[in-house]
Design a protein around this motif. Structure first.
Motif, PDB file in Angstrom:
ATOM      1  N   GLY A 154      16.422  91.700  50.010  1.00 27.24           N
ATOM      2  CA  GLY A 154      16.946  91.354  51.213  1.00 27.24           C
ATOM      3  C   GLY A 154      17.507  92.575  52.123  1.00 27.24           C
ATOM      4  O   GLY A 154      18.560  93.483  51.851  1.00 27.24           O
ATOM      5  N   TRP A 180      15.857  83.654  49.683  1.00 33.30           N
ATOM      6  CA  TRP A 180      14.888  84.942  50.088  1.00 33.30           C
ATOM      7  C   TRP A 180      14.688  85.022  49.393  1.00 33.30           C
ATOM      8  O   TRP A 180      15.035  84.684  48.317  1.00 33.30           O
ATOM      9  CB  TRP A 180      15.492  84.849  51.146  1.00 33.30           C
ATOM     10  CG  TRP A 180      16.159  84.088  51.977  1.00 33.30           C
ATOM     11  CD1 TRP A 180      17.402  83.610  52.061  1.00 33.30           C
ATOM     12  CD2 TRP A 180      15.987  82.872  52.947  1.00 33.30           C
ATOM     13  NE1 TRP A 180      18.339  82.809  52.758  1.00 33.30           N
ATOM     14  CE2 TRP A 180      16.977  82.116  53.424  1.00 33.30           C
ATOM     15  CE3 TRP A 180      14.415  82.342  53.191  1.00 33.30           C
ATOM     16  CZ2 TRP A 180      17.296  81.403  54.623  1.00 33.30           C
ATOM     17  CZ3 TRP A 180      14.298  81.488  54.489  1.00 33.30           C
ATOM     18  CH2 TRP A 180      15.831  80.700  54.650  1.00 33.30           C
ATOM     19  N   GLU A 181      13.201  85.952  49.291  1.00 29.25           N
ATOM     20  CA  GLU A 181      12.951  86.988  48.366  1.00 29.25           C
ATOM     21  C   GLU A 181      14.124  88.205  48.036  1.00 29.25           C
ATOM     22  O   GLU A 181      14.796  88.982  48.478  1.00 29.25           O
ATOM     23  CB  GLU A 181      11.361  87.735  48.675  1.00 29.25           C
ATOM     24  CG  GLU A 181      10.818  88.541  47.591  1.00 29.25           C
ATOM     25  CD  GLU A 181       9.863  89.146  48.252  1.00 29.25           C
ATOM     26  OE1 GLU A 181       8.474  90.343  47.783  1.00 29.25           O
ATOM     27  OE2 GLU A 181       9.219  89.515  49.569  1.00 29.25           O
ATOM     28  N   GLU A 182      14.094  88.571  46.694  1.00 29.62           N
ATOM     29  CA  GLU A 182      15.174  89.800  46.900  1.00 29.62           C
ATOM     30  C   GLU A 182      14.866  91.017  46.897  1.00 29.62           C
ATOM     31  O   GLU A 182      13.936  91.337  47.648  1.00 29.62           O
ATOM     32  CB  GLU A 182      14.938  90.015  45.020  1.00 29.62           C
ATOM     33  CG  GLU A 182      16.278  89.001  43.955  1.00 29.62           C
ATOM     34  CD  GLU A 182      15.603  89.533  43.232  1.00 29.62           C
ATOM     35  OE1 GLU A 182      14.685  89.895  42.223  1.00 29.62           O
ATOM     36  OE2 GLU A 182      16.177  88.244  42.278  1.00 29.62           O
ATOM     37  N   SER A 211      12.691  77.913  51.042  1.00 34.31           N
ATOM     38  CA  SER A 211      13.094  78.431  52.584  1.00 34.31           C
ATOM     39  C   SER A 211      14.229  77.436  53.009  1.00 34.31           C
ATOM     40  O   SER A 211      15.347  77.345  53.675  1.00 34.31           O
ATOM     41  CB  SER A 211      12.192  79.007  53.803  1.00 34.31           C
ATOM     42  OG  SER A 211      12.115  80.178  53.161  1.00 34.31           O
ATOM     43  N   ARG A 258      15.159  93.719  56.601  1.00 33.49           N
ATOM     44  CA  ARG A 258      13.863  94.130  55.901  1.00 33.49           C
ATOM     45  C   ARG A 258      13.417  92.513  55.910  1.00 33.49           C
ATOM     46  O   ARG A 258      12.319  92.839  55.205  1.00 33.49           O
ATOM     47  CB  ARG A 258      14.660  93.664  54.506  1.00 33.49           C
ATOM     48  CG  ARG A 258      16.182  94.825  54.430  1.00 33.49           C
ATOM     49  CD  ARG A 258      15.185  95.895  53.703  1.00 33.49           C
ATOM     50  NE  ARG A 258      16.532  97.105  53.168  1.00 33.49           N
ATOM     51  CZ  ARG A 258      17.029  98.094  54.666  1.00 33.49           C
ATOM     52  NH1 ARG A 258      15.995  97.598  55.811  1.00 33.49           N
ATOM     53  NH2 ARG A 258      17.324  98.919  54.065  1.00 33.49           N
ATOM     54  N   ASP A 318      18.064  87.272  56.713  1.00 32.97           N
ATOM     55  CA  ASP A 318      16.844  87.288  55.808  1.00 32.97           C
ATOM     56  C   ASP A 318      16.359  85.396  56.184  1.00 32.97           C
ATOM     57  O   ASP A 318      14.822  85.012  56.159  1.00 32.97           O
ATOM     58  CB  ASP A 318      17.538  87.315  54.328  1.00 32.97           C
ATOM     59  CG  ASP A 318      17.419  88.157  53.903  1.00 32.97           C
ATOM     60  OD1 ASP A 318      17.019  89.600  54.740  1.00 32.97           O
ATOM     61  OD2 ASP A 318      17.762  88.775  52.793  1.00 32.97           O
ATOM     62  N   THR A 349      12.847  85.361  58.234  1.00 32.64           N
ATOM     63  CA  THR A 349      11.767  84.357  57.593  1.00 32.64           C
ATOM     64  C   THR A 349      11.333  83.566  58.329  1.00 32.64           C
ATOM     65  O   THR A 349       9.681  83.345  58.072  1.00 32.64           O
ATOM     66  CB  THR A 349      12.492  83.858  56.435  1.00 32.64           C
ATOM     67  OG1 THR A 349      12.772  84.484  55.319  1.00 32.64           O
ATOM     68  CG2 THR A 349      11.361  82.915  55.263  1.00 32.64           C
ATOM     69  N   ARG A 375      11.310  87.351  54.401  1.00 29.40           N
ATOM     70  CA  ARG A 375      11.353  87.230  52.789  1.00 29.40           C
ATOM     71  C   ARG A 375      10.969  85.509  52.047  1.00 29.40           C
ATOM     72  O   ARG A 375      11.915  85.103  51.823  1.00 29.40           O
ATOM     73  CB  ARG A 375      12.973  87.694  52.479  1.00 29.40           C
ATOM     74  CG  ARG A 375      13.973  88.927  52.837  1.00 29.40           C
ATOM     75  CD  ARG A 375      13.056  89.593  52.865  1.00 29.40           C
ATOM     76  NE  ARG A 375      13.549  90.186  51.620  1.00 29.40           N
ATOM     77  CZ  ARG A 375      12.924  91.375  51.533  1.00 29.40           C
ATOM     78  NH1 ARG A 375      12.317  92.139  51.951  1.00 29.40           N
ATOM     79  NH2 ARG A 375      12.946  92.205  49.484  1.00 29.40           N
ATOM     80  N   PRO A 394       9.309  94.145  58.314  1.00 32.10           N
ATOM     81  CA  PRO A 394      10.230  95.096  57.374  1.00 32.10           C
ATOM     82  C   PRO A 394       9.493  96.271  58.248  1.00 32.10           C
ATOM     83  O   PRO A 394       9.864  97.266  57.918  1.00 32.10           O
ATOM     84  CB  PRO A 394       9.142  94.926  56.402  1.00 32.10           C
ATOM     85  CG  PRO A 394       8.177  94.455  56.284  1.00 32.10           C
ATOM     86  CD  PRO A 394       8.329  93.036  57.235  1.00 32.10           C
TER      87      PRO A 394
END
Ligand SMILES: NC(=O)c1ccc[n+]([C@@H]2O[C@H](COP(=O)([O-])OP(=O)(O)OC[C@H]3O[C@@H](n4cnc5c(N)ncnc54)[C@H](OP(=O)(O)O)[C@@H]3O)[C@@H](O)[C@H]2O)c1
Length: 300
Positions: free
Chosen positions: A170, A166-168, A161, A151, A177, A181, A154, A140
Motif C-alpha cells: 500500500g 490492509w493488503e500489502e 479492515s 495505491r 490505505d 479502502t 487495499r 489505484p
C-alpha cells in the motif's frame, strides 16, 4: 420547491457537507446529522435565518449504536424524507479506534454510512435518493492519486479492515490505505444496493479535490495545507479535478433532488458519470463487501 420534502445529511458542520446542507435547504427541510450538537445548532440557525427549515440530530457516524439511535430519531420526526446524503468522512494520518473497537476511518467512512442507510432504507418512500460521497483515490489507477504515492483500496476482508489491516504493497503515507479502502467499500456497496433494492435509488459522487475543507486538517502543517488549498487548483494533473465546497454542493444536491430515477451511477466533480476502480465495478467484489459488512454489523 418548499418544505414538503426532507433530506438527511451526515457531516453538515464543515466543508462539502456544510455547503450542501445550505444548498439542500432550498429544496426542503434538512435533517442535520452530526456528532457535535453545538456545531449542528449553528448550522440550523444559519438555515433558519434564511427562512428555511432544519432539524438537528446527534449522530456519531463511527459508532454503530449512535447511528441506529439517530436513525430511530430521524424516523420518529415523521418527515417526508426523499433523500439521504452519506457525506461525513475522515482521513486521519494516525489510526484510531471506534466505540466498537474498529478502525476509526473504516468505521466512519464505510460501516457507519452503510449502517445508517440500512436503518433508514425501509422507511423511505419509493424512488428516494441515497447518495454516498466517495473518493477517486480508491482507484489505484487514478493519475493524481498515483502521482502522490497512493495505491488505491487495499481490501482483505471487512473483518481485517475493522482490525486496521490492509493488503500489502500500500501507500507509504499514513492513513491513506484505510481511507482508500473505506471509500472503495462504500462505493462498491452503493453499486450493490442499486442492484439489490430497485425501490430506491443509490448513487455515488466523487466531489473532486476540494479545497477549503477540514479533511485531514489535523495532520497537515501550514505548508502542506497551502499546497493542498491553493496550488492543487492550478497544477496539473490535480487542477483538472479541482473543486470548491460550493461547486461540489451543487453537483451533490442535483443528484439528491433528481427525479429521473437514475440509480447505480458514480458521478465526478462536474456531475458527469465516471468509472470507479476495476474492483469497485466487479459485482462479485460488491457482493462480498456487502455480505461481510452485514455480518460484521450484526455483531453490534
Ligand atoms: N475535500 C476533498 O478534497 C474530498 C475529496 C474526495 C472526497 N471527499 C469526501 O467528502 C466528504 C466531506 O469531506 P470534507 O472535505 O468536507 O471534510 P470536512 O470539512 O472535514 O467535513 C467532514 C464532516 O464529517 C463530519 N464527521 C467526521 N467524523 C464524524 C463522525 N464520527 N460522526 C459524525 N460526523 C462526522 C465532520 O463533523 P465535525 O464538524 O464534527 O468534525 C464534518 O461535518 C468526506 O466523506 C470526504 O471523504 C473530500
Amino acid at each position: 420547491m418548499g418544505a414538503t420534502k426532507a433530506y438527511v445529511i451526515t457531516g453538515p458542520t464543515s466543508g462539502i457537507g456544510y455547503a450542501t446542507a445550505l444548498e439542500l435547504a432550498k429544496y426542503g427541510t434538512v435533517v442535520l446529522a452530526g456528532r457535535n450538537l453545538q456545531k449542528l445548532n449553528r448550522v440550523q440557525k444559519t438555515i433558519e435565518g434564511k427562512g428555511q427549515k432544519a432539524v438537528s440530530v446527534v449522530c456519531d457516524i463511527s459508532d454503530i449504536k449512535s447511528v441506529r439511535n439517530a436513525a430511530q430519531q430521524i424516523i420518529a420526526l415523521g418527515l417526508p424524507i426523499v433523500g439521504v446524503l452519506n457525506n461525513a468522512g475522515i482521513m486521519p494520518v494516525k489510526a484510531g479506534k471506534s466505540a466498537q473497537g474498529w478502525d476509526l476511518t473504516f468505521a466512519t467512512n464505510h460501516l457507519g454510512a452503510f449502517a445508517l442507510t440500512e436503518a433508514l432504507s425501509g422507511h423511505l418512500p419509493n424512488g428516494a435518493n441515497v447518495v454516498f460521497i466517495t473518493s477517486a483515490i480508491e482507484d489505484p489507477e487514478r493519475k493524481p492519486a498515483k502521482v502522490m504515492g497512493m495505491r488505491g483500496g487495499r481490501y482483505i476482508s471487512a473483518e481485517a479492515s475493522a482490525r486496521g489491516e490492509w493488503e500489502e504493497g500500500g501507500s507509504k503515507m499514513g492513513g491513506i490505505d484505510a481511507y482508500a479502502t473505506s471509500k472503495q467499500c462504500i462505493l462498491a456497496a452503493a453499486m450493490f444496493l442499486a442492484r439489490e433494492n430497485t425501490r430506491l435509488h443509490f448513487n455515488a459522487v466523487e466531489p473532486g479535490i476540494t479545497r477549503g475543507t477540514s479533511l485531514g486538517g489535523e495532520s497537515t502543517n501550514a505548508a502542506v495545507r497551502f499546497i493542498f488549498d491553493q496550488l492543487m487548483s492550478i497544477i496539473p494533473p490535480f487542477s483538472r479535478y479541482s473543486s470548491t465546497p460550493e461547486k461540489s454542493a451543487k453537483v451533490i444536491a442535483k443528484v439528491l433532488v433528481d427525479e429521473t430515477g437514475q440509480t447505480g451511477v458514480y458521478f465526478d466533480e462536474k456531475g458527469r458519470p465516471m468509472q470507479g476502480s476495476d474492483l469497485s465495478r466487479d459485482p462479485a467484489f460488491q457482493s462480498r463487501v456487502v455480505a461481510e459488512t452485514r455480518a460484521l454489523l450484526e455483531k453490534v
